[in-house]
Design a protein around this motif. Structure first.
Motif, short mmCIF file in Angstrom:
data_model
loop_
_atom_site.label_atom_id
_atom_site.label_comp_id
_atom_site.label_asym_id
_atom_site.label_seq_id
_atom_site.Cartn_x
_atom_site.Cartn_y
_atom_site.Cartn_z
N LEU A 277 0.82 -1.21 0.00
CA LEU A 277 0.00 0.00 0.00
C LEU A 277 0.86 1.26 0.00
CD1 LEU A 277 -2.89 -0.87 2.47
CD2 LEU A 277 -3.12 -0.35 0.05
N ALA A 278 2.04 1.15 0.56
CA ALA A 278 2.90 2.32 0.67
C ALA A 278 3.72 2.57 -0.59
CB ALA A 278 3.83 2.17 1.87
N LEU B 187 -11.65 2.70 0.19
CA LEU B 187 -10.89 1.80 1.06
C LEU B 187 -9.40 2.06 0.93
CD1 LEU B 187 -11.17 -0.63 3.01
CD2 LEU B 187 -10.68 -2.11 1.05
N PHE B 188 -8.94 2.35 -0.28
CA PHE B 188 -7.51 2.62 -0.48
C PHE B 188 -7.10 3.88 0.29
CE2 PHE B 188 -3.91 4.47 -2.79
CZ PHE B 188 -3.03 3.39 -2.76
N GLU B 189 -7.94 4.90 0.24
CA GLU B 189 -7.62 6.13 0.98
C GLU B 189 -7.65 5.86 2.48
OE1 GLU B 189 -8.17 9.79 3.15
OE2 GLU B 189 -9.62 8.15 3.03
N PRO C 27 -1.27 5.12 2.67
CA PRO C 27 -0.28 5.92 3.40
C PRO C 27 -0.94 7.08 4.15
CG PRO C 27 0.49 5.42 1.19
CD PRO C 27 -0.94 4.98 1.24
N TYR C 28 -0.50 7.30 5.36
CA TYR C 28 -1.14 8.30 6.22
C TYR C 28 -1.04 9.71 5.63
CZ TYR C 28 -2.33 10.99 10.39
OH TYR C 28 -2.91 11.86 11.27
N LYS C 29 0.09 10.01 5.00
CA LYS C 29 0.27 11.36 4.48
C LYS C 29 -0.71 11.68 3.36
CE LYS C 29 4.01 10.01 1.33
NZ LYS C 29 5.43 10.24 0.98
N PHE D 75 -9.41 10.35 5.84
CA PHE D 75 -9.28 9.59 7.09
C PHE D 75 -8.99 10.54 8.25
CE2 PHE D 75 -6.41 7.60 10.18
CZ PHE D 75 -7.22 6.58 10.66
N LYS D 76 -8.17 11.53 7.99
CA LYS D 76 -7.82 12.49 9.04
C LYS D 76 -9.00 13.42 9.36
CE LYS D 76 -3.01 12.70 7.46
NZ LYS D 76 -2.00 13.58 6.82
N THR D 77 -9.55 14.04 8.30
CA THR D 77 -10.55 15.08 8.52
C THR D 77 -11.93 14.54 8.87
OG1 THR D 77 -11.05 15.15 6.15
CG2 THR D 77 -9.34 16.66 6.97
N GLN D 78 -12.21 13.28 8.49
CA GLN D 78 -13.55 12.75 8.73
C GLN D 78 -13.57 11.60 9.74
OE1 GLN D 78 -15.85 12.08 5.13
NE2 GLN D 78 -14.65 13.61 4.02
#
Length: 261
Positions: free
Chosen positions: A139-140, A226-228, A232-234, A239-242
Motif C-alpha cells: 500500500l505504501a 478503502l484505499f484512501e 499511506p497516512y500522508k 481519514f484524518k478530517t472525517q
C-alpha cells in the motif's frame, strides 16, 4: 405591595373574623367600663344577681373568652406557618437531592459515552491496521492499480467497521437529545461526520463485494475509498478530517460536558 409582603398578609376571611372579634371585645370592654363607672346607677334597675352575672359576663365571658380564643387562634396559625415552612424546606431538600441524582446520572452516562465512543474509534481503526498488515508494504509503495485485497480480509474489515459505525449511530442520536444536551454542542456533528465516513466505506463494500462471485480478490482500483482509508497516512486526507480529527474533537466536547455537570 411587594410579592414578599403578600406572602405574609392574612386572608380576607381571617381579617373579617378578627375585626368581628375586635368589635365584640370592644363591646365587652365598654360594658365592663359602664359597670365600673356607673355600677350604682345600673344596679338600681337590675336585680343584684342579674347585675352580678351581667358584670361577670362582660369581664370573663366576653373579654376573657375572646382574648383566650385569640391566643389559641394565633398559636394555631403560628404552628401552621411553621409546618408550612418545614414542608417547603423538605421540598427544597428533595429538589436538591433530585438535582444531584440527575447530575450524577448524567456524569455517569457521559463517561460511558466517552468510553464507548473511544472504543468504537479504536475498533474502526483496527480494521485499517488489519488491511495494512495483510497487504504489507504494498500500500505504501504501489498504486491502487497494482494491488488487491482478498475478499476474506475485506469482509472481516467491513464487519469491524460496521460494529464501530453502529456505536457512532447510537450516540449520534443521543447527542440530538435536547433533554440530555439542552445547550447546542458540536458533538452531534462530529459523530455524524464519522458515521457518514464509515458508511461510505460500507456502501463501497456492498457495491463491489458480490460483483464477481468467482474472484477471490478485489483490486484497490475499484475501492478508492478503502484505499484512501488504509493507504499511506500522508495521503489519507479524508481519514484524518472525517475520522481522526472528529473523534478528537468529540472526546474534547464530552470532557467539557462532564466538567460542566
Amino acid at each position: 405591595m411587594s410579592a414578599d409582603s403578600d406572602n405574609f398578609s392574612e386572608p380576607p376571611q381571617s381579617l373579617a373574623l378578627h375585626r368581628l372579634l375586635a368589635i365584640i371585645v370592644g363591646i365587652g370592654i365598654v360594658g365592663a367600663l359602664l359597670f365600673l363607672l356607673a355600677g350604682k346607677t345600673i344596679a338600681q334597675f337590675l336585680h343584684p344577681e342579674v347585675f352580678k352575672l351581667t358584670y361577670q359576663f362582660f369581664l370573663l365571658g366576653v373579654v376573657g373568652g375572646t382574648v383566650a380564643w385569640l391566643f389559641k387562634r394565633f398559636d394555631a396559625e403560628r404552628v401552621e406557618r411553621e409546618r408550612k415552612m418545614d414542608r417547603e424546606r423538605a421540598e427544597r431538600r428533595q429538589d436538591m437531592e433530585q438535582d444531584r441524582d440527575r447530575q450524577r446520572e448524567r456524569r455517569t452516562e457521559l463517561r460511558t459515552m466517552h468510553t464507548e465512543i473511544l472504543a468504537a474509534y479504536t475498533t474502526g481503526k483496527s480494521a485499517r491496521s488489519l488491511i495494512r498488515a495483510k497487504t504489507g508494504v504494498k500500500l505504501a509503495v504501489k498504486g491502487p492499480d497494482e494491488i488487491s485485497i482478498s475478499k476474506e480480509i475485506y469482509e472481516t474489515a467491513m464487519e469491524i467497521i460496521g460494529d464501530a459505525k453502529t456505536i457512532f449511530d447510537v450516540y449520534q442520536r443521543r447527542a440530538s437529545d435536547l433533554l440530555f444536551f439542552p445547550n447546542p454542542t458540536s458533538l452531534k456533528a462530529h459523530l455524524e461526520t464519522m458515521t457518514d465516513y464509515l458508511g461510505e466505506l460500507i456502501d463501497e463494500f456492498e457495491e463491489n463485494f458480490s460483483a464477481d462471485t468467482n474472484a477471490k480478490e478485489i483490486p484497490f482500483a475499484k475501492l478508492p475509498r478503502l484505499f484512501e482509508f488504509s493507504g499511506p497516512y500522508k495521503r489519507a486526507t479524508r481519514f484524518k478530517t472525517q475520522f481522526k480529527y472528529p473523534i478528537r474533537d468529540a472526546l474534547v466536547q464530552l470532557g467539557h460536558e462532564q466538567m460542566q455537570t
